[in-house]
Design an enzyme around this catalytic site. Structure first.
Site, PDB file in Angstrom:
ATOM      1  N   ASP A 298       0.642  -1.039  -0.068  1.00 23.56           N
ATOM      2  CA  ASP A 298       0.081   0.209  -0.189  1.00 23.56           C
ATOM      3  C   ASP A 298       0.495   1.493  -0.348  1.00 23.56           C
ATOM      4  O   ASP A 298       2.009   1.161   0.741  1.00 23.56           O
ATOM      5  CB  ASP A 298      -1.279  -0.033   1.333  1.00 23.56           C
ATOM      6  CG  ASP A 298      -1.808   1.032   1.070  1.00 23.56           C
ATOM      7  OD1 ASP A 298      -3.200   0.619   1.079  1.00 23.56           O
ATOM      8  OD2 ASP A 298      -1.474   2.165   1.630  1.00 23.56           O
ATOM      9  N   ASN A 306      -3.008  12.263  -3.607  1.00 22.30           N
ATOM     10  CA  ASN A 306      -4.059  13.281  -4.253  1.00 22.30           C
ATOM     11  C   ASN A 306      -4.618  13.935  -4.339  1.00 22.30           C
ATOM     12  O   ASN A 306      -5.377  15.857  -5.271  1.00 22.30           O
ATOM     13  CB  ASN A 306      -5.271  11.753  -4.652  1.00 22.30           C
ATOM     14  CG  ASN A 306      -4.845  10.669  -5.298  1.00 22.30           C
ATOM     15  OD1 ASN A 306      -4.574  11.159  -6.858  1.00 22.30           O
ATOM     16  ND2 ASN A 306      -5.663   9.888  -4.916  1.00 22.30           N
ATOM     17  N   HIS A 311      -5.328  13.921  -9.232  1.00 22.83           N
ATOM     18  CA  HIS A 311      -6.073  12.867  -9.166  1.00 22.83           C
ATOM     19  C   HIS A 311      -4.846  11.930 -10.404  1.00 22.83           C
ATOM     20  O   HIS A 311      -4.624  11.000 -10.907  1.00 22.83           O
ATOM     21  CB  HIS A 311      -7.100  12.103  -9.627  1.00 22.83           C
ATOM     22  CG  HIS A 311      -8.122  12.026  -8.068  1.00 22.83           C
ATOM     23  ND1 HIS A 311      -8.076  11.133  -7.664  1.00 22.83           N
ATOM     24  CD2 HIS A 311      -9.181  12.848  -8.130  1.00 22.83           C
ATOM     25  CE1 HIS A 311      -8.860  10.939  -6.787  1.00 22.83           C
ATOM     26  NE2 HIS A 311      -9.070  12.313  -6.653  1.00 22.83           N
ATOM     27  N   ASP A 315      -2.210   9.464 -10.836  1.00 28.48           N
ATOM     28  CA  ASP A 315      -2.256   8.182 -11.738  1.00 28.48           C
ATOM     29  C   ASP A 315      -0.894   7.941 -12.381  1.00 28.48           C
ATOM     30  O   ASP A 315      -0.336   6.988 -12.432  1.00 28.48           O
ATOM     31  CB  ASP A 315      -3.408   8.607 -12.503  1.00 28.48           C
ATOM     32  CG  ASP A 315      -4.434   8.013 -11.741  1.00 28.48           C
ATOM     33  OD1 ASP A 315      -4.845   7.848 -10.997  1.00 28.48           O
ATOM     34  OD2 ASP A 315      -5.373   8.957 -13.564  1.00 28.48           O
ATOM     35  N   ARG A 330      10.679 -10.850 -10.748  1.00 30.31           N
ATOM     36  CA  ARG A 330      10.967 -12.077 -11.993  1.00 30.31           C
ATOM     37  C   ARG A 330       9.341 -13.031 -12.645  1.00 30.31           C
ATOM     38  O   ARG A 330       8.307 -12.312 -12.412  1.00 30.31           O
ATOM     39  CB  ARG A 330      10.733 -13.955 -11.211  1.00 30.31           C
ATOM     40  CG  ARG A 330      12.002 -13.798  -9.702  1.00 30.31           C
ATOM     41  CD  ARG A 330      12.052 -14.992  -8.850  1.00 30.31           C
ATOM     42  NE  ARG A 330      10.283 -15.500  -8.053  1.00 30.31           N
ATOM     43  CZ  ARG A 330      10.547 -15.999  -7.676  1.00 30.31           C
ATOM     44  NH1 ARG A 330      11.602 -17.477  -7.486  1.00 30.31           N
ATOM     45  NH2 ARG A 330       9.207 -15.837  -6.624  1.00 30.31           N
ATOM     46  N   GLU A 341      -4.250   2.363  -4.347  1.00 27.22           N
ATOM     47  CA  GLU A 341      -3.124   1.898  -3.665  1.00 27.22           C
ATOM     48  C   GLU A 341      -2.585   0.673  -3.483  1.00 27.22           C
ATOM     49  O   GLU A 341      -1.667   0.779  -3.251  1.00 27.22           O
ATOM     50  CB  GLU A 341      -2.787   3.210  -2.869  1.00 27.22           C
ATOM     51  CG  GLU A 341      -3.236   3.225  -1.589  1.00 27.22           C
ATOM     52  CD  GLU A 341      -4.973   3.958  -1.047  1.00 27.22           C
ATOM     53  OE1 GLU A 341      -4.456   4.370  -0.100  1.00 27.22           O
ATOM     54  OE2 GLU A 341      -5.198   4.136  -2.175  1.00 27.22           O
TER      55      GLU A 341
END
Length: 563
Positions: A298, A306, A311, A315, A330, A341
């Protein structure tokens, strides 16, 4: 050469327009100069067109040259002579069909150039597609297998070959393939033996399968398609056709995957794919035991990004972190955007300790530089992560919950860290606090925002209280009616049952505990909500965003604790 041909076509169009204009001229335009100009035009075409590979135009121009050759006689006719006019009209009449044919050939060559350009673009796209695709060629004919492997490698694919079913099964367990070609007639086991292995394995069933067989019997074809084959080619075949079919299947599969299983913003897998793949991975290790871990990530303080920058910057940050994660994981690891998020990563073959070190190394990369830039400004982030290794008997829900709880522990410990789940960590904060110490006061935090719940617990944990958490009004109602709660910090807007709805149900059912203090938090500051809240027993109403110092002061007052 290609550029020269394109320029020549453009110039040829101008010459053709001049030729048509001269041939269509009125009798007043039938002059010796016009006749000589016509001859020079077609003479030029005859010489230059073949140099650029336009042979048919050269052949037509040669015929036109012979029709206008009379203009080169030393004692040419005068423009005023009737014989001159008759020859001019005859040459135009006989050459009319050739001029029209010249126009048609020009259009055809122009279309061929467009097609060549499109083929080149497709080839470039094919190179990009092949460079990221791994193929498995299964055939007991060593010469054919070796030939196909070499040709496909030259096209940019990663290619492995297997001579029998057993070797193919071993490779399929070891690597992830994007497409398989399978010979039916092999020894000691036929290709049919592999159909069940591939199509019953949830991690392989969606991999395109092309059957290459020496038998053209329609029953074999029908059987293969019913068993799950995506294509069937009969030997002998043209390699170019096989290559085109492989490209088409891979492109279709990639396009479908992108639409169905990819998060459109970040390009990583979405929750739908994660839910499918995590079950597939657990089924795989049931058959082939090995460690496997889950990481829950997170972004720290993402809401402030934001709120502060907008926003669109949020993004860009999400895209930047997704790219960073993909770059350092991998090929066998599964990265998905879990929501908002949050990202989850399945790490097959990794113990909890090893997975923790992997995620910590990625976290260090966030310290090394920004994950996004926009208009000259760099944006840096950190993240908090929880890691949990799967153990026998653990359900997927439990596995995710434990990784999630480890991530919250990382948040409460100061963020910017990776915590490995151990048996000493509780399975949930609410479980840990559901049995309060005798005489201790209890604070219920009911909010569907898990981050906010975590922050509130972190900021108030120095108080001599026990915390219980609820993620919606239904759960809050159950807690309040089944155990002693002194203060309820209640969100006004929650799924299933909102804060006001929960209080109204308590009053309607005569279940409102005496002495319960309620602090309502809400993003809505409407007078009617505040008035209704006061009627239902809300003692304090605070609008989001709020001051943590003020909230702590209010909670202390409600609990009767000294400042």
């Amino acid at each position: 050469m290609k550029e020269g041909r394109k320029r020549y076509i453009a110039e040829l169009r101008k010459q053709l327009a001049t030729l048509q204009e001269l041939c269509a001229g009125a009798e007043a335009g039938m002059t010796r100069d016009a006749a000589v100009q016509l001859y020079r035009l077609v003479h030029t075409l005859r010489g230059s067109a073949p140099m650029f590979g336009f042979m048919r135009i050269g052949e037509i121009a040669d015929k036109l040259v012979r029709q206008w050759e009379w203009t080169q006689a030393q004692e040419g006719l005068s423009s005023a002579d009737m014989e001159f006019l008759n020859r001019f009209k005859l040459a135009v009449s006989e050459g009319d069909a050739l001029v029209r044919q010249l126009s048609v050939e020009l259009d055809i060559y122009n279309q061929e150039l467009d097609l060549d350009e499109k083929r080149e673009q497709a080839a470039m796209a094919g190179t990009a597609l092949s460079s990221g695709s791994r193929l498995l060629i299964i055939d007991d004919d060593e010469a054919l297998r070796s030939y196909l492997v070499r040709r496909l490698i030259l096209e940019g694919y990663q290619v492995d070959g297997a001579s029998d079913v057993a070797e193919a099964q071993k490779l399929l367990r070891q690597f992830t393939y994007d497409l398989i070609t399978l010979d039916l007639m092999m020894h000691p086991q036929s290709g049919y033996e592999l159909f069940a292995f591939v199509k019953e394995d949830p991690t392989l069933k969606w991999v395109p399968l092309v059957v290459l067989s020496g038998r053209s019997d329609v029953h074999d074809k029908v059987r293969c398609f019913y068993l799950g084959a995506d294509d069937y080619m009969t030997k002998p075949f043209q390699y170019e056709e096989l290559s085109a079919r492989i490209y088409s299947l891979l492109k279709r599969t990639k396009d479908f995957e992108r639409m169905a299983f990819r998060d459109p913003l970040t390009g990583v897998y979405n929750r739908r794919f994660f839910d499918h793949q995590i079950q597939a991975e657990l089924q795989r290790i049931q058959r082939y035991p090995s460690p496997i871990s889950l990481a829950f990530i997170d972004i720290d303080r993402f809401k402030s990004i934001n709120d502060t920058h907008g926003h669109h910057i949020g993004d860009l940050v999400l895209q930047g972190l997704a790219h960073l994660l993909q770059h350092h994981l991998r090929e066998t690891d599964v990265l998905a955007r879990f929501g908002g998020e949050e990202f989850v990563i399945v790490l097959p073959g990794s113990s909890g300790d090893h997975a923790q070190k992997t995620i910590e190394s990625i976290l260090r990369q966030t310290h090394a530089g920004p994950v996004a830039q926009h208009e000259g400004e760099a944006y840096r982030i950190t993240f908090s992560a929880g890691v949990c290794e799967w153990t026998e008997g653990m359900t997927v829900a439990e596995w995710i919950k434990r990784a999630d709880n480890a991530m919250y522990t990382a948040k409460q410990s100061g963020r910017d860290r990776v915590i490995l789940y151990t048996g000493q960590l509780s399975d949930s904060l609410s479980d840990a606090s559901s049995a309060p110490e005798p005489g201790a006061k209890t604070v219920l935090i009911a909010d569907d925002d898990r981050i906010l719940r975590s922050i509130l617990v972190s900021k108030l944990q120095h108080l001599p209280v026990t915390f219980v958490e609820a993620e919606d009004g239904e759960e809050a109602y159950r807690v309040v009616t089944t155990q002693s709660v002194d203060v309820c910090i209640l969100d006004g807007v929650m799924p299933r049952l909102d804060g006001l709805g929960m209080l109204n149900r308590l009053h309607t059912n005569n279940m409102m505990p005496s002495g319960l203090q309620v602090l309502m938090l809400s993003g809505r500051g409407r007078e009617e909500d505040m008035s209704k809240g006061a009627q239902l027993g809300v003692n304090v109403y605070m609008s989001k965003p709020f001051s943590m110092l003020e909230l702590e002061f209010k909670v202390k007052q409600m609990l009767g604790l000294p400042d």
